[in-house]
Design a protein around this motif. Sequence first.
Motif, PDB file in Angstrom:
ATOM      1  N   ALA A 124      -6.857   3.802  -3.131  1.00 62.13           N
ATOM      2  CA  ALA A 124      -5.972   2.400  -3.424  1.00 62.13           C
ATOM      3  C   ALA A 124      -5.988   1.697  -2.209  1.00 62.13           C
ATOM      4  N   ARG A 125      -5.977   0.507  -2.329  1.00 55.76           N
ATOM      5  CA  ARG A 125      -5.663  -0.234  -1.086  1.00 55.76           C
ATOM      6  C   ARG A 125      -4.139  -0.049  -0.481  1.00 55.76           C
ATOM      7  N   VAL A 126      -3.917  -0.051   0.457  1.00 56.69           N
ATOM      8  CA  VAL A 126      -2.509   0.010   0.857  1.00 56.69           C
ATOM      9  C   VAL A 126      -1.580  -1.104   0.529  1.00 56.69           C
ATOM     10  N   THR A 127      -2.192  -2.101   0.118  1.00 55.99           N
ATOM     11  CA  THR A 127      -1.270  -3.237  -0.283  1.00 55.99           C
ATOM     12  C   THR A 127      -1.009  -3.074  -1.982  1.00 55.99           C
ATOM     13  N   ALA A 128      -1.562  -1.859  -2.595  1.00 54.00           N
ATOM     14  CA  ALA A 128      -1.366  -1.983  -3.818  1.00 54.00           C
ATOM     15  C   ALA A 128      -0.460  -0.623  -4.155  1.00 54.00           C
ATOM     16  N   VAL A 129      -0.351   0.024  -3.146  1.00 51.33           N
ATOM     17  CA  VAL A 129       0.367   1.693  -3.209  1.00 51.33           C
ATOM     18  C   VAL A 129       1.628   1.466  -3.925  1.00 51.33           C
ATOM     19  N   ASP A 130       2.577   0.421  -3.755  1.00 53.95           N
ATOM     20  CA  ASP A 130       3.986   0.334  -4.212  1.00 53.95           C
ATOM     21  C   ASP A 130       3.629   0.011  -5.814  1.00 53.95           C
ATOM     22  N   TRP A 131       2.767  -0.688  -6.135  1.00 56.78           N
ATOM     23  CA  TRP A 131       2.424  -1.103  -7.637  1.00 56.78           C
ATOM     24  C   TRP A 131       1.884   0.255  -8.263  1.00 56.78           C
ATOM     25  N   TYR A 132       1.185   1.061  -7.830  1.00 54.23           N
ATOM     26  CA  TYR A 132       0.671   2.296  -8.426  1.00 54.23           C
ATOM     27  C   TYR A 132       1.736   3.385  -8.556  1.00 54.23           C
ATOM     28  N   THR A 133       2.630   3.344  -7.373  1.00 50.20           N
ATOM     29  CA  THR A 133       3.868   4.302  -7.519  1.00 50.20           C
ATOM     30  C   THR A 133       4.789   4.167  -8.640  1.00 50.20           C
ATOM     31  N   ARG A 134       5.008   2.670  -8.790  1.00 49.24           N
ATOM     32  CA  ARG A 134       6.062   2.066  -9.946  1.00 49.24           C
ATOM     33  C   ARG A 134       5.214   2.708 -11.236  1.00 49.24           C
ATOM     34  N   ARG A 135       4.057   3.097 -11.332  1.00 47.87           N
ATOM     35  CA  ARG A 135       3.488   3.473 -12.634  1.00 47.87           C
ATOM     36  C   ARG A 135       3.155   4.977 -12.643  1.00 47.87           C
ATOM     37  N   GLY A 136       3.903   5.794 -11.695  1.00 50.86           N
ATOM     38  CA  GLY A 136       4.006   7.158 -11.748  1.00 50.86           C
ATOM     39  C   GLY A 136       2.699   7.786 -11.147  1.00 50.86           C
ATOM     40  N   MET A 137       2.017   7.126 -10.182  1.00 46.77           N
ATOM     41  CA  MET A 137       0.880   7.500  -9.437  1.00 46.77           C
ATOM     42  C   MET A 137       1.432   7.912  -8.028  1.00 46.77           C
ATOM     43  N   SER A 138       0.809   8.602  -7.364  1.00 46.14           N
ATOM     44  CA  SER A 138       1.248   9.337  -5.959  1.00 46.14           C
ATOM     45  C   SER A 138       0.044   9.140  -5.035  1.00 46.14           C
ATOM     46  N   VAL A 139       0.234   9.044  -3.840  1.00 50.13           N
ATOM     47  CA  VAL A 139      -0.588   9.213  -2.488  1.00 50.13           C
ATOM     48  C   VAL A 139      -0.336  10.650  -2.408  1.00 50.13           C
ATOM     49  N   THR A 140      -1.792  11.246  -2.033  1.00 46.60           N
ATOM     50  CA  THR A 140      -1.803  12.802  -1.863  1.00 46.60           C
ATOM     51  C   THR A 140      -2.843  12.923  -0.565  1.00 46.60           C
ATOM     52  N   GLY A 141      -3.066  11.817   0.252  1.00 44.21           N
ATOM     53  CA  GLY A 141      -3.985  11.953   1.330  1.00 44.21           C
ATOM     54  C   GLY A 141      -3.530  11.027   2.400  1.00 44.21           C
ATOM     55  N   ARG A 142      -4.599  10.664   3.381  1.00 47.53           N
ATOM     56  CA  ARG A 142      -4.363   9.914   4.389  1.00 47.53           C
ATOM     57  C   ARG A 142      -5.139   8.822   4.375  1.00 47.53           C
ATOM     58  N   SER A 143      -4.933   7.696   5.223  1.00 41.44           N
ATOM     59  CA  SER A 143      -5.638   6.391   4.956  1.00 41.44           C
ATOM     60  C   SER A 143      -6.855   6.334   5.664  1.00 41.44           C
ATOM     61  N   PHE A 144      -7.622   5.398   5.239  1.00 40.78           N
ATOM     62  CA  PHE A 144      -8.911   5.202   5.762  1.00 40.78           C
ATOM     63  C   PHE A 144      -9.393   3.644   5.563  1.00 40.78           C
ATOM     64  N   TYR A 145     -10.389   3.187   6.236  1.00 40.70           N
ATOM     65  CA  TYR A 145     -10.782   2.072   5.906  1.00 40.70           C
ATOM     66  C   TYR A 145     -12.257   1.759   5.028  1.00 40.70           C
ATOM     67  N   LYS A 146     -12.348   0.828   4.352  1.00 41.67           N
ATOM     68  CA  LYS A 146     -13.531   0.525   3.963  1.00 41.67           C
ATOM     69  C   LYS A 146     -13.619  -0.988   4.224  1.00 41.67           C
ATOM     70  N   GLY A 147     -14.765  -1.060   5.353  1.00 42.84           N
ATOM     71  CA  GLY A 147     -14.634  -2.367   5.974  1.00 42.84           C
ATOM     72  C   GLY A 147     -13.440  -2.430   6.655  1.00 42.84           C
ATOM     73  N   PRO A 148     -13.106  -4.043   6.382  1.00 42.56           N
ATOM     74  CA  PRO A 148     -11.662  -4.407   7.114  1.00 42.56           C
ATOM     75  C   PRO A 148     -10.347  -3.959   6.372  1.00 42.56           C
ATOM     76  N   VAL A 149     -10.371  -3.333   5.194  1.00 45.13           N
ATOM     77  CA  VAL A 149      -9.548  -3.108   4.090  1.00 45.13           C
ATOM     78  C   VAL A 149      -9.281  -1.485   4.423  1.00 45.13           C
ATOM     79  N   GLU A 150      -7.664  -1.340   4.531  1.00 41.17           N
ATOM     80  CA  GLU A 150      -7.166  -0.025   4.409  1.00 41.17           C
ATOM     81  C   GLU A 150      -6.988   0.355   3.163  1.00 41.17           C
ATOM     82  N   TYR A 151      -7.315   1.576   2.924  1.00 45.22           N
ATOM     83  CA  TYR A 151      -7.086   2.587   1.773  1.00 45.22           C
ATOM     84  C   TYR A 151      -6.143   3.768   1.902  1.00 45.22           C
ATOM     85  N   VAL A 152      -5.514   3.970   1.067  1.00 42.09           N
ATOM     86  CA  VAL A 152      -4.973   5.478   0.996  1.00 42.09           C
ATOM     87  C   VAL A 152      -5.462   6.461   0.161  1.00 42.09           C
ATOM     88  N   ALA A 153      -5.461   7.568   0.693  1.00 42.61           N
ATOM     89  CA  ALA A 153      -5.995   8.563  -0.293  1.00 42.61           C
ATOM     90  C   ALA A 153      -4.906   9.551  -0.718  1.00 42.61           C
TER      91      ALA A 153
END
Length: 153
Positions: A124-153
């Motif tokens: 998930a892109r860091v910018t979308a984490v709140d959207w996913y969290t509101r739908r019952g999903m959770s972050v379970t890992g650390r962040s990383f980058y795909k090119g210039p875009v930060e993601y979380v795991a």
Amino acid sequence: MEQTLPLRQKVLWPDLSLAQLMLPEDSNGIHLGAFIPQQREHVAVISLFIEPLPIDNKSHHCLDNVSPASNDADLQIQPGVMVRFRKFACEPDYQGYGIGTRLLRYALSIARDELHGSILWCDARVTAVDWYTRRGMSVTGRSFYKGPVEYVA
């Protein structure tokens, strides 16, 4: 699959060519789209793949947003395989109307009923984490980058 590429490009990776947006596994995926009456093109897209969670503590690709944790009983995924969703995009003019949420719920039902999924996950892109969290999903890992875009795991 080819029908998802223009929206993937517009919303997710506008600097890449359509050819660069194709995934090697696209031919093995289930590609879903949402349409508005009288529109010829998708306003939201998502792709599903049977793919195990990458558990590799040596790299930046660890467990990615794992989600069987919805409060909606009809969205609970039954035991079985792991399903990854990717390239989830909604036309900016149509965001905020519930189209993406309904498409994600439909993808969950496909993952559960047709693919017999036990876990639905994504990067998930860091910018979308709140959207996913509101739908019952959770972050379970650390962040990383795909090119210039930060993601979380």
